[in-house]
Scaffold this active site. Structure first.
Site, mmCIF file in Angstrom:
data_model
loop_
_atom_site.group_PDB
_atom_site.id
_atom_site.type_symbol
_atom_site.label_atom_id
_atom_site.label_comp_id
_atom_site.label_asym_id
_atom_site.label_seq_id
_atom_site.Cartn_x
_atom_site.Cartn_y
_atom_site.Cartn_z
ATOM 1 N N GLU A 1 41.692 50.812 30.574
ATOM 2 C CA GLU A 1 42.548 50.230 31.604
ATOM 3 C C GLU A 1 42.323 50.918 32.948
ATOM 4 O O GLU A 1 42.293 50.258 33.992
ATOM 5 C CB GLU A 1 44.023 50.302 31.198
ATOM 6 N N ASP B 1 44.613 45.136 28.027
ATOM 7 C CA ASP B 1 44.772 45.171 29.486
ATOM 8 C C ASP B 1 43.514 45.678 30.161
ATOM 9 O O ASP B 1 43.112 45.183 31.217
ATOM 10 C CB ASP B 1 46.002 45.977 29.890
#
Length: 345
Positions: free
Chosen positions: A62, A119
């Site tokens: 991420e 994500d």
């Protein structure tokens, strides 16, 4: 472009959620450039690794994705190339195009767990697609599209009549429920992927994700949680015991992404706004326990407070200042500041 073209049939809010994507090739505003330069100096190693200074110097997919996004937004190809080269060389998975979620420096095997994080995959894919357009680089476009296709192929599930996004390929599915991270629904980023890899599943994911966020609210302030369980049989929602049942470091991104998508009137945003504006708080709390309603005995980081200030200002609240109680402005706090700057421009 199936997902974007049909979004209007699902109503104006959802159409806005997908259409409010970053503009390809947009010139970088000065505040974002300055924020990115500060971030590079503090958290980016010369080889392209982003260091999480608040977590023993590890790196996450991420963090690599957020840094790639910022580099592209700031038209910084030199550092984009370094970040992507390190990411694909170190975090690539042999069985698909998703990325391993964590790098731990100093060990014999610095990537012992090759599980992914959705994500990170979403931001890396979107950043590559935007970079391919900005710099006319087909290799970026191809890599971003490949990741996006594997997100569709591997991370989407049909649960209780709706499409959900698994936080990772492994570890979040049980016989009677799935565990979700509501902060992974970054609607403008989904719009980038839907434009590049047209598929009706993007629309279903956005539509059902928004419906999920409207329901997933707990505690005195009706706030969304960091982690959420969804029961397969009837769609009942709960707080999984594996994590503290809090609105905190993950869930703070939910109002950010909704406001970024133009959905500042949605219920989770209104709840966060009222929580942050509650005069009972001596300072903006870093978290609230959604079962006991107990708040953190220390303030939110400057980055979290920056989100809270923007969310309040969108509704006409007077500008709020940063807490006078000192907090270290670490890697994640700076990420939140930069993402908020990007969302506002």
């Amino acid at each position: 472009m199936v997902a974007l073209a049909t979004a209007s049939t699902a109503g104006a809010p959802l159409a806005g959620a997908l259409a409010a994507m970053p503009v390809p090739g947009a010139p970088p505003p000065a505040p974002l450039l300055e924020g990115w330069q500060r971030f590079r100096r503090a958290f980016l190693r010369p080889e392209g690794r982003v260091v999480d200074t608040g977590n023993q110097g590890v790196s996450h997919s991420e963090g690599q994705g957020w840094a790639l996004y910022c580099a592209e937004r700031c038209d910084d190809r030199v550092h984009f190339d370094r970040i992507w080269n390190w990411t694909r060389q170190v975090l690539s998975r042999p069985q698909d195009r998703l990325l391993a979620w964590r790098y731990m420096p100093g060990g014999i095997n610095p990537v012992p767990d090759r599980n992914n994080a959705a994500d990170g995959d979403l931001f890396i894919a979107a950043s590559l697609l935007l970079a391919g357009q900005r710099w006319g680089e087909a290799a970026y476009t191809d890599a971003g599209a490949a990741i996006a296709r594997d997100v569709l192929r591997l991370l989407l599930r049909e649960v209780a009549g709706g499409t959900v996004l698994l936080p990772a390929l492994d570890g979040f599915e049980a016989a009677d429920h799935v565990v979700l991270n509501p902060s992974y629904y970054a609607f403008p980023i989904l719009g980038v992927l839907a434009r590049a890899v047209p598929d009706p599943a993007w629309l279903r994911l956005a539509q059902d994700g928004l419906a999920l966020l409207r329901r997933a609210r707990f505690g005195r302030w009706s706030l969304p949680p960091d982690w959420l369980s969804l029961r397969r049989a009837d769609g009942a929602l709960g707080l999984p015991p594996r994590w503290p049942g809090r609105f905190s470091y993950d869930a703070v991104r939910i109002p950010l992404y909704l406001c970024w998508a133009g959905l500042e009137d949605e219920a989770p945003v209104q709840a966060a706004r009222q929580f942050w504006a509650d005069p009972a708080h001596a300072y903006p709390p870093a978290w609230v326990d959604l079962l006991s309603n107990r708040t953190a005995p220390y303030p939110a980081s400057p980055g979290m407070q920056e989100i809270g200030r923007w969310v309040r200002e969108l509704a006409g609240y007077p500008p709020g200042g940063i807490s006078t109680m000192p907090r270290q402005d670490d890697y994640y706090s700076n990420v939140l500041k930069i993402l908020t700057m990007s969302a506002k421009t």
